[in-house]
Design a protein around this motif. Structure first.
Motif, PDB file in Angstrom:
ATOM      1  N   PHE A  54      -5.827 -12.155  -7.860  1.00  0.00           N
ATOM      2  CA  PHE A  54      -5.348 -11.290  -8.410  1.00  0.00           C
ATOM      3  C   PHE A  54      -6.938 -10.334  -8.003  1.00  0.00           C
ATOM      4  O   PHE A  54      -7.368  -9.209  -7.882  1.00  0.00           O
ATOM      5  CB  PHE A  54      -4.068 -10.369  -9.601  1.00  0.00           C
ATOM      6  CG  PHE A  54      -3.473 -10.357  -9.344  1.00  0.00           C
ATOM      7  CD1 PHE A  54      -2.477  -9.822  -7.970  1.00  0.00           C
ATOM      8  CD2 PHE A  54      -2.287 -11.226 -10.017  1.00  0.00           C
ATOM      9  CE1 PHE A  54      -1.308 -10.457  -7.881  1.00  0.00           C
ATOM     10  CE2 PHE A  54      -0.617 -11.632  -9.695  1.00  0.00           C
ATOM     11  CZ  PHE A  54      -0.274 -11.488  -9.338  1.00  0.00           C
ATOM     12  N   PHE A  57      -7.933  -7.349  -5.916  1.00  0.00           N
ATOM     13  CA  PHE A  57      -7.871  -6.609  -5.717  1.00  0.00           C
ATOM     14  C   PHE A  57      -7.805  -5.484  -6.955  1.00  0.00           C
ATOM     15  O   PHE A  57      -6.778  -4.610  -7.477  1.00  0.00           O
ATOM     16  CB  PHE A  57      -5.591  -6.417  -5.160  1.00  0.00           C
ATOM     17  CG  PHE A  57      -5.292  -7.360  -3.857  1.00  0.00           C
ATOM     18  CD1 PHE A  57      -6.084  -7.056  -3.399  1.00  0.00           C
ATOM     19  CD2 PHE A  57      -5.041  -8.773  -4.528  1.00  0.00           C
ATOM     20  CE1 PHE A  57      -5.454  -7.461  -2.073  1.00  0.00           C
ATOM     21  CE2 PHE A  57      -4.987 -10.150  -3.131  1.00  0.00           C
ATOM     22  CZ  PHE A  57      -5.465  -9.192  -2.268  1.00  0.00           C
ATOM     23  N   MET A  58      -8.602  -6.231  -8.039  1.00  0.00           N
ATOM     24  CA  MET A  58      -9.087  -5.570  -9.413  1.00  0.00           C
ATOM     25  C   MET A  58      -9.311  -4.290  -9.468  1.00  0.00           C
ATOM     26  O   MET A  58     -10.513  -4.091  -8.390  1.00  0.00           O
ATOM     27  CB  MET A  58      -9.424  -6.673  -9.748  1.00  0.00           C
ATOM     28  CG  MET A  58      -8.217  -7.188 -10.493  1.00  0.00           C
ATOM     29  SD  MET A  58      -9.168  -8.815 -11.878  1.00  0.00           S
ATOM     30  CE  MET A  58      -7.403  -9.429 -11.937  1.00  0.00           C
ATOM     31  N   GLY A  59      -9.345  -3.402 -10.045  1.00  0.00           N
ATOM     32  CA  GLY A  59      -9.628  -1.924  -9.986  1.00  0.00           C
ATOM     33  C   GLY A  59     -10.837  -2.491 -10.809  1.00  0.00           C
ATOM     34  O   GLY A  59     -10.853  -3.112 -11.611  1.00  0.00           O
ATOM     35  N   ARG A 205       3.960 -10.175 -16.498  1.00  0.00           N
ATOM     36  CA  ARG A 205       5.120  -9.355 -15.849  1.00  0.00           C
ATOM     37  C   ARG A 205       5.755  -8.454 -16.880  1.00  0.00           C
ATOM     38  O   ARG A 205       5.513  -6.783 -16.807  1.00  0.00           O
ATOM     39  CB  ARG A 205       6.052  -9.615 -15.253  1.00  0.00           C
ATOM     40  CG  ARG A 205       5.517 -10.426 -13.855  1.00  0.00           C
ATOM     41  CD  ARG A 205       4.884  -9.291 -12.595  1.00  0.00           C
ATOM     42  NE  ARG A 205       4.720  -9.877 -11.583  1.00  0.00           N
ATOM     43  CZ  ARG A 205       3.123  -9.494 -10.785  1.00  0.00           C
ATOM     44  NH1 ARG A 205       2.909  -9.234 -11.278  1.00  0.00           N
ATOM     45  NH2 ARG A 205       3.031 -10.207 -10.165  1.00  0.00           N
TER      46      ARG A 205
ATOM     47  N   MET B  58      -6.975   1.287  -9.593  1.00  0.00           N
ATOM     48  CA  MET B  58      -6.681   0.972  -8.248  1.00  0.00           C
ATOM     49  C   MET B  58      -8.300  -0.152  -7.747  1.00  0.00           C
ATOM     50  O   MET B  58      -9.051   1.081  -8.393  1.00  0.00           O
ATOM     51  CB  MET B  58      -6.430   1.713  -7.815  1.00  0.00           C
ATOM     52  CG  MET B  58      -4.829   1.963  -7.168  1.00  0.00           C
ATOM     53  SD  MET B  58      -4.791   3.353  -5.822  1.00  0.00           S
ATOM     54  CE  MET B  58      -2.768   3.890  -5.824  1.00  0.00           C
ATOM     55  N   GLY B  59      -7.747  -0.932  -7.343  1.00  0.00           N
ATOM     56  CA  GLY B  59      -9.053  -1.760  -6.612  1.00  0.00           C
ATOM     57  C   GLY B  59      -9.734  -0.870  -5.902  1.00  0.00           C
ATOM     58  O   GLY B  59      -9.633   0.283  -4.627  1.00  0.00           O
ATOM     59  N   ASP B  73      -5.652  -0.771  -2.663  1.00  0.00           N
ATOM     60  CA  ASP B  73      -5.513  -1.918  -2.830  1.00  0.00           C
ATOM     61  C   ASP B  73      -4.560  -2.610  -2.114  1.00  0.00           C
ATOM     62  O   ASP B  73      -3.937  -1.943  -2.266  1.00  0.00           O
ATOM     63  CB  ASP B  73      -6.373  -2.604  -3.762  1.00  0.00           C
ATOM     64  CG  ASP B  73      -5.449  -2.042  -4.719  1.00  0.00           C
ATOM     65  OD1 ASP B  73      -3.967  -2.484  -4.665  1.00  0.00           O
ATOM     66  OD2 ASP B  73      -5.229  -1.313  -5.417  1.00  0.00           O
ATOM     67  N   ALA B  74      -4.870  -3.744  -1.453  1.00  0.00           N
ATOM     68  CA  ALA B  74      -2.964  -3.896  -0.666  1.00  0.00           C
ATOM     69  C   ALA B  74      -1.823  -3.867  -1.822  1.00  0.00           C
ATOM     70  O   ALA B  74      -0.941  -3.113  -1.104  1.00  0.00           O
ATOM     71  CB  ALA B  74      -3.681  -5.260  -0.109  1.00  0.00           C
ATOM     72  N   PRO B  75      -1.932  -4.316  -3.007  1.00  0.00           N
ATOM     73  CA  PRO B  75      -1.273  -4.671  -3.956  1.00  0.00           C
ATOM     74  C   PRO B  75      -0.533  -3.271  -3.575  1.00  0.00           C
ATOM     75  O   PRO B  75       1.348  -2.891  -3.926  1.00  0.00           O
ATOM     76  CB  PRO B  75      -1.073  -4.841  -5.160  1.00  0.00           C
ATOM     77  CG  PRO B  75      -2.404  -6.197  -4.527  1.00  0.00           C
ATOM     78  CD  PRO B  75      -3.137  -5.814  -3.527  1.00  0.00           C
ATOM     79  N   HIS B 115      -5.756  -6.075   4.768  1.00  0.00           N
ATOM     80  CA  HIS B 115      -6.982  -7.640   3.634  1.00  0.00           C
ATOM     81  C   HIS B 115      -7.629  -8.470   4.278  1.00  0.00           C
ATOM     82  O   HIS B 115      -9.042  -8.589   4.030  1.00  0.00           O
ATOM     83  CB  HIS B 115      -6.517  -8.076   2.130  1.00  0.00           C
ATOM     84  CG  HIS B 115      -7.034  -8.924   1.168  1.00  0.00           C
ATOM     85  ND1 HIS B 115      -7.862  -8.142   1.078  1.00  0.00           N
ATOM     86  CD2 HIS B 115      -7.390 -10.133   1.598  1.00  0.00           C
ATOM     87  CE1 HIS B 115      -8.443  -8.422  -0.539  1.00  0.00           C
ATOM     88  NE2 HIS B 115      -7.506 -10.160   0.508  1.00  0.00           N
ATOM     89  N   GLY B 212       2.361 -10.421  -4.668  1.00  0.00           N
ATOM     90  CA  GLY B 212       1.992 -10.977  -5.784  1.00  0.00           C
ATOM     91  C   GLY B 212       2.440 -12.665  -5.602  1.00  0.00           C
ATOM     92  O   GLY B 212       1.556 -13.621  -5.978  1.00  0.00           O
ATOM     93  N   LEU B 215       0.695 -15.134  -3.210  1.00  0.00           N
ATOM     94  CA  LEU B 215      -0.894 -15.176  -3.951  1.00  0.00           C
ATOM     95  C   LEU B 215      -0.953 -16.293  -4.572  1.00  0.00           C
ATOM     96  O   LEU B 215      -2.186 -17.149  -4.844  1.00  0.00           O
ATOM     97  CB  LEU B 215      -1.707 -13.742  -4.204  1.00  0.00           C
ATOM     98  CG  LEU B 215      -1.777 -12.599  -2.906  1.00  0.00           C
ATOM     99  CD1 LEU B 215      -1.854 -10.496  -3.693  1.00  0.00           C
ATOM    100  CD2 LEU B 215      -2.713 -12.921  -2.298  1.00  0.00           C
TER     101      LEU B 215
END
Lengths: 445, 445
Positions: A54, A57-59, A205, B58-59, B73-75, B115, B212, B215
């Motif tokens: 991940f 995609f991290m903020g 999760r 958000m990323g 971001d993609a997710p 992405h 996810g 990934l």
């Protein structure tokens, strides 16, 4: 019966001063135990791989993954701490439902505390609410729910995280009910995953999903307000025989935290009385493990059913082998994470000793009881009886035991000067002006 | 039966040229329909609120939420497009399982395409794999699974998204099986949520979770490789009576896309033959809705069971009122999104007419059939019979119908000059050198 709204009303209207001091202290003990487990699990490949997956995609990173350098956004911190705190199978257990309550709740809550300021008192308040809601939801569907194949930490965990975060955000009853509804419709986690990394994904999760549920509800994202009790809601769909009176009975009077238990040893809980006995025997004057001719133990039936593996090859198998656990406790005198590695299963002294251990099932022996007899090469036999294992309700781990467990798990993970500060911070959490500082103490520079 | 590994083997080893041209074209039609629905749903409060909730976390934004300015971001793009494409209840339906297949699969896949570069051919390849796996998983548990209360688009959707993304990432069989396992243990979504924003959260979460899962599997995060068929796996835990032979039977020979259907009208599908009849009657010379004295229709029993609401007050209720739907079709001559708003339910001409409409259940009328009789104030009665509704397998929407639907949904959402480019891009997707450009065409500047 308005189960969802009743829980929402409890969570939104909770008054920390109404909780007995014993419950508040048990919350703090749960934090100490959870933080130690998360630190101990931080280096596990499951955590590293999830982070890697991940990472792109991290903020903006403000939140800690305990025991690892770097920062991630709060939802990913919730995910990763949820994984690390469960991956050693060393976290707390709510007796009666088999929920591991702290992973989902604290992983979500600490992540939020690094996103917006949170006083320690508010943190403990939200934590008590989260664990109570989580275990209450489980009580209404277990044991049938677990028997059907649901990993209840994954399913009920999301409710706990949503309630804790919702409480910390100050959601009103309507939005708290939506948060629980969103958690309900995200509830997941199959027992088929035991033995794979997905087992620890479940509390991860649940933490991430529960945090998201509270954030969505705060933003006005609507859900059902009968999500738990409706005919097509959580309880009836995920359990053959829900009994939701148990979810709401004496809510706010009886406390799930009162029956939360902590593991002293990093292996299956049914082995614990046996390890107690081995460690006690080892204290006898002149004890030498090399002189053991044979070991005979009388055990509860579940011991062989769940942990009967005689020749484990991996650390994970070792956690579910009573023979390995007893042998290495007798040889090394400890039963911590280091005793359940792939390498530990191959130590010659341990391999030799485990072959001389016999277990006999006796239906009249309780789960937290054992009778052990060790015969030495000189013909002497020493016997030892454990009535209640350490970590059981009758003989809980003391605060000092929990501190020692934390120190052993944090050793080598955090710089030495941070370990003691982190532990002290956990014990003093209720008085902290900002819990984010505590998370900082548990993050390597 | 090795169901999980069989699906993983199919997904990892798929050869696009083995799929019939009709299936490939149906994939493109599904893309056109999905994109239109996502554009049409983009302004819905459910999308705005979910975006608001997760905005702080958000990323770096590279991915589009179709029809909305900005990038995420993609997710999160997978989540938000999953919500928007389902929120109008206007997306595709796989007949036989009731899965809405494109939402989870395309929301995840298009996010990935923004992405990392993806050719159109690869996109269609992955899309076919995703929809096939998704519907196959559903076939092995439905209808019992749906009857139990599971929203199958939420549960099976995650498998579809994981398979599509896993395919696009080039996962090998082992990792594809893990991806499906991770999807299995995240499967969720309750029918109790129908009527709330959580209904559209289901395909959103399925898309995000499936992305996810792929990934995680790519990064080596392990799972069970019998996640679907094991005794404590997906099928046995989430269905009373799984029949997994249906999941693998003639895999790669029969195609789920062949029975994917598209809605011409933005309301419950059982109303569709009635709207067909109303629109046809309206074409008669001299037709004037103000001169209608009464309407009588003979309908399948499900029409009144599912859409029997006589006086809807909200747009959502209107979608499930055969009386509103027929009245507004007769008055306005269209049955698009604008006919199912809160305001539309209060239009005086529509309110007056719906009170003069009667529906009579006839067991010998099929679900996609209706017999309609309209009596005018001058005493004339005109009858009309629809044998197969538009959108049924026997009378599918044509490519032109789908284009018109897209144009109506995109109108006012995208700048006018982008609408036609976007539609053309969808139809020509297989030849695109980089699918990211298509997403750009569907994002307002």
């Amino acid at each position: 019966m308005k189960v969802t709204e009743t829980l929402a009303c409890f969570a939104a209207g909770f008054d920390l001063s109404s909780a007995p001091g014993e419950v508040r202290h048990q919350a703090v003990r749960s934090l100490v135990n959870w933080a130690g487990c998360a630190l101990g699990g931080a280096a596990h490949p499951a955590v590293a791989r999830a982070w890697q997956a991940f990472q792109p995609f991290m903020g903006i990173g403000r939140a800690s993954v305990l025991g690892r350098p770097g920062r991630v956004d709060a939802p990913h911190a919730a995910l990763l701490n949820g994984i690390s705190s469960h991956v050693l199978d060393f976290d707390d257990t709510h007796l009666g439902t088999l929920v591991h309550p702290s992973g989902p709740v604290l992983s979500a809550l600490l992540a939020l505390a690094q996103h917006q300021p949170m006083e320690g008192r508010r943190f403990v308040d939200a934590m008590i609410v989260g664990i109570e809601v989580e275990c209450r939801v489980a009580q209404g569907v277990c044991p049938e729910h677990y028997d059907m194949g649901w990993h209840v930490t994954g399913t009920a965990g999301g409710f706990g995280a949503a309630a804790a975060v919702g409480r910390a955000l100050g959601l009103d009853e309507q939005r708290m009910a939506w948060a629980l509804g969103i958690a309900a419709t995200q509830a997941a986690g199959l027992r088929e995953m035991f033995g794979t990394m997905c087992k620890s994904l479940h509390p991860g999760r649940a933490a991430q999903g529960g945090l998201g549920a509270a954030l969505l509800a705060q933003a006005g994202f609507t859900s059902s307000t009968q999500a738990i009790e409706a005919p097509r809601g959580f309880a009836h769909v995920l359990s053959r025989q829900p009994h939701l009176a148990d979810t709401v009975e004496r809510l706010g009077e009886r406390w799930a935290l009162s029956t939360n238990s902590f593991k002293p040893y990093a292996c299956g809980v049914v082995i614990h009385p046996i390890i107690d006995a081995c460690l006690a025997l080892r204290q006898q004057p002149g004890f030498d493990a090399r002189e053991i001719a044979s070991v005979s133990m009388q055990v509860h039936p579940l011991v062989l059913e769940l942990t009967g593996k005689t020749a484990p090859c991996t650390g994970l198998e070792a956690k579910f082998s009573v023979f390995h656990a007893a042998a290495i406790a007798l040889v090394q005198g400890v039963s911590n994470v280091g005793q359940y590695t792939d390498e530990a299963t191959q130590l010659p002294a341990v391999v030799a000793l485990r072959q001389r251990i016999e277990a006999h099932v006796r239906p009249d022996i309780r789960e937290d009881e054992v009778h052990l007899a060790v015969t030495f090469t000189d013909g002497r036999t020493v016997e030892y009886h454990v009535d209640h294992a350490l970590g059981s309700i009758e003989r809980p781990m003391t605060d000092d035991d929990l501190s020692a467990k934390f120190l052993a798990l944090a050793d080598g993970v955090l710089p030495a000067h941070q370990v003691r500060t982190a532990l002290d911070g956990c014990w003093r959490v209720e008085g902290l002006p900002d819990v984010a500082a505590l998370a900082e103490h548990m993050t390597p520079a």
